[in-house]
Write a protein that holds these residues in place. Structure first.
Motif, PDB file in Angstrom:
ATOM      1  N   ASP A  93      35.376  35.432  36.003  1.00 34.72           N
ATOM      2  CA  ASP A  93      35.007  34.029  36.230  1.00 34.72           C
ATOM      3  C   ASP A  93      36.112  33.215  36.897  1.00 34.72           C
ATOM      4  OD1 ASP A  93      32.521  34.460  34.968  1.00 34.72           O
ATOM      5  OD2 ASP A  93      33.422  34.149  32.996  1.00 34.72           O
ATOM      6  N   ASP A  94      37.103  33.911  37.417  1.00 33.94           N
ATOM      7  CA  ASP A  94      38.240  33.229  38.043  1.00 33.94           C
ATOM      8  C   ASP A  94      38.216  33.491  39.552  1.00 33.94           C
ATOM      9  OD1 ASP A  94      40.800  32.496  39.026  1.00 33.94           O
ATOM     10  OD2 ASP A  94      41.680  32.766  37.039  1.00 33.94           O
ATOM     11  N   PRO A  95      37.809  32.522  40.351  1.00 36.38           N
ATOM     12  CA  PRO A  95      37.684  32.756  41.801  1.00 36.38           C
ATOM     13  C   PRO A  95      39.002  33.045  42.501  1.00 36.38           C
ATOM     14  CG  PRO A  95      37.440  30.412  41.299  1.00 36.38           C
ATOM     15  CD  PRO A  95      37.442  31.134  39.987  1.00 36.38           C
ATOM     16  N   ALA A 101      42.539  40.958  41.397  1.00 36.50           N
ATOM     17  CA  ALA A 101      42.354  41.988  40.372  1.00 36.50           C
ATOM     18  C   ALA A 101      41.526  43.142  40.917  1.00 36.50           C
ATOM     19  CB  ALA A 101      41.679  41.384  39.142  1.00 36.50           C
ATOM     20  N   GLU A 102      40.480  42.832  41.655  1.00 32.33           N
ATOM     21  CA  GLU A 102      39.624  43.875  42.217  1.00 32.33           C
ATOM     22  C   GLU A 102      40.363  44.702  43.270  1.00 32.33           C
ATOM     23  OE1 GLU A 102      36.328  41.571  43.596  1.00 32.33           O
ATOM     24  OE2 GLU A 102      35.229  41.752  41.687  1.00 32.33           O
ATOM     25  N   ALA A 103      41.200  44.045  44.048  1.00 28.08           N
ATOM     26  CA  ALA A 103      41.966  44.760  45.076  1.00 28.08           C
ATOM     27  C   ALA A 103      42.948  45.734  44.442  1.00 28.08           C
ATOM     28  CB  ALA A 103      42.689  43.766  45.968  1.00 28.08           C
ATOM     29  N   LEU A 104      43.622  45.284  43.378  1.00 29.60           N
ATOM     30  CA  LEU A 104      44.562  46.181  42.703  1.00 29.60           C
ATOM     31  C   LEU A 104      43.813  47.307  42.005  1.00 29.60           C
ATOM     32  CD1 LEU A 104      47.573  46.611  42.030  1.00 29.60           C
ATOM     33  CD2 LEU A 104      47.133  45.464  39.854  1.00 29.60           C
ATOM     34  N   ALA A 105      42.702  46.992  41.388  1.00 27.91           N
ATOM     35  CA  ALA A 105      41.910  48.005  40.698  1.00 27.91           C
ATOM     36  C   ALA A 105      41.489  49.117  41.647  1.00 27.91           C
ATOM     37  CB  ALA A 105      40.677  47.363  40.061  1.00 27.91           C
TER      38      ALA A 105
END
Length: 249
Positions: A93-95, A101-105
């Motif tokens: 929920d954090d734009p 976070a998704e890029a690192l994941a």
């Protein structure tokens, strides 16, 4: 290719040679490796305990420290699973932080998976005359699909015989804070795991997560078993003839 090595808390505090083994393997695979000195916990203990606030604080630090690397590699399915699977959930929920976070994941990997699936690496010149049972740690297996990769790498170790472990995919009872919150249940689970390991008559117990290995090694020691426990990276890096987990002291 620039790799950030996420050492993990357990390797840093209890078993540094696991991190050195991972570093050696990554360099053998042709990677340029950096180990950021400021790295901290991935936040998994807080996250699993429902403390999202502190988990986010730790996650932000990890993201900021590692997002500049081409890939992030950890000798732990547990920590890699936290970053890869749960960081995007933390910041759903954090734009501002969700894309980071998704890029690192997307570029975070468990060590053996990275070596096999990304680098197509196969160790050379490693020999160890022993039999070994391999335990599949829960996070690596269930969150990241790590199972064939460590076995593929171990098959290249001359003289090493992999002995099938009954219910290799079953939990060892560690589960991070689980073993503290529910010690009786944890102890019962690891007791069954120890019996299964002993039934193989293997010389060594191998796995990809130090938490699991420390838990199983402790139970085996208390039972008087002669099985010696090592992180899989240590054997692959030619360090399988050194002190086993629990023997350092």
């Amino acid at each position: 290719m620039k790799i950030g090595l996420f050492v993990t808390c357990l390797a840093d505090l209890f078993r540094p040679q696991t991190a050195f083994a991972a570093l050696r393997l990554l360099k053998q695979a042709g990677c340029a490796v950096e180990v950021p000195r400021a790295q901290i916990c991935c936040g998994q203990p807080a996250y699993n305990s429902g403390d999202a606030k502190d988990a986010k604080t730790l996650a932000r630090d990890v993201i900021g420290l590692f997002e500049g690397f081409d890939h992030v590699v950890a000798p732990s399915g547990s920590c890699a699973g936290m970053i890869r699977s749960h960081y995007p959930e933390l910041f759903a929920d954090d734009p501002d932080w969700r894309p980071r976070a998704e890029a690192l994941a997307a570029k975070t990997h468990e060590l053996t998976s990275f070596l096999v699936d990304v680098m197509k690496f196969r160790p050379k010149g490693v020999e160890l005359r022993a039999s070994a049972a391999y335990h599949d740690s829960c996070s690596g297996l269930r969150e990241l699909g790590v199972a064939r990769q460590p076995r593929a790498l171990l098959s290249a170790v001359a003289g090493l015989e992999l002995t099938p472990l009954p219910d290799a995919q079953s939990c060892c009872g560690f589960g991070g804070a689980f073993c503290v919150k529910y010690p009786a249940i944890s102890n019962a689970i690891v007791e069954e795991k120890a019996k299964a390991i002993e039934s193989t008559r293997a010389d060594l117990l191998l796995a990809g997560d130090l938490g699991c290995l420390m838990n199983m090694a402790g139970k085996l020691h208390r039972r008087g078993a002669k099985v010696r426990a090592f992180h899989v990276a240590e054997v692959l890096a030619g360090m399988g003839d050194g002190p086993a987990i629990g023997e350092e002291a």
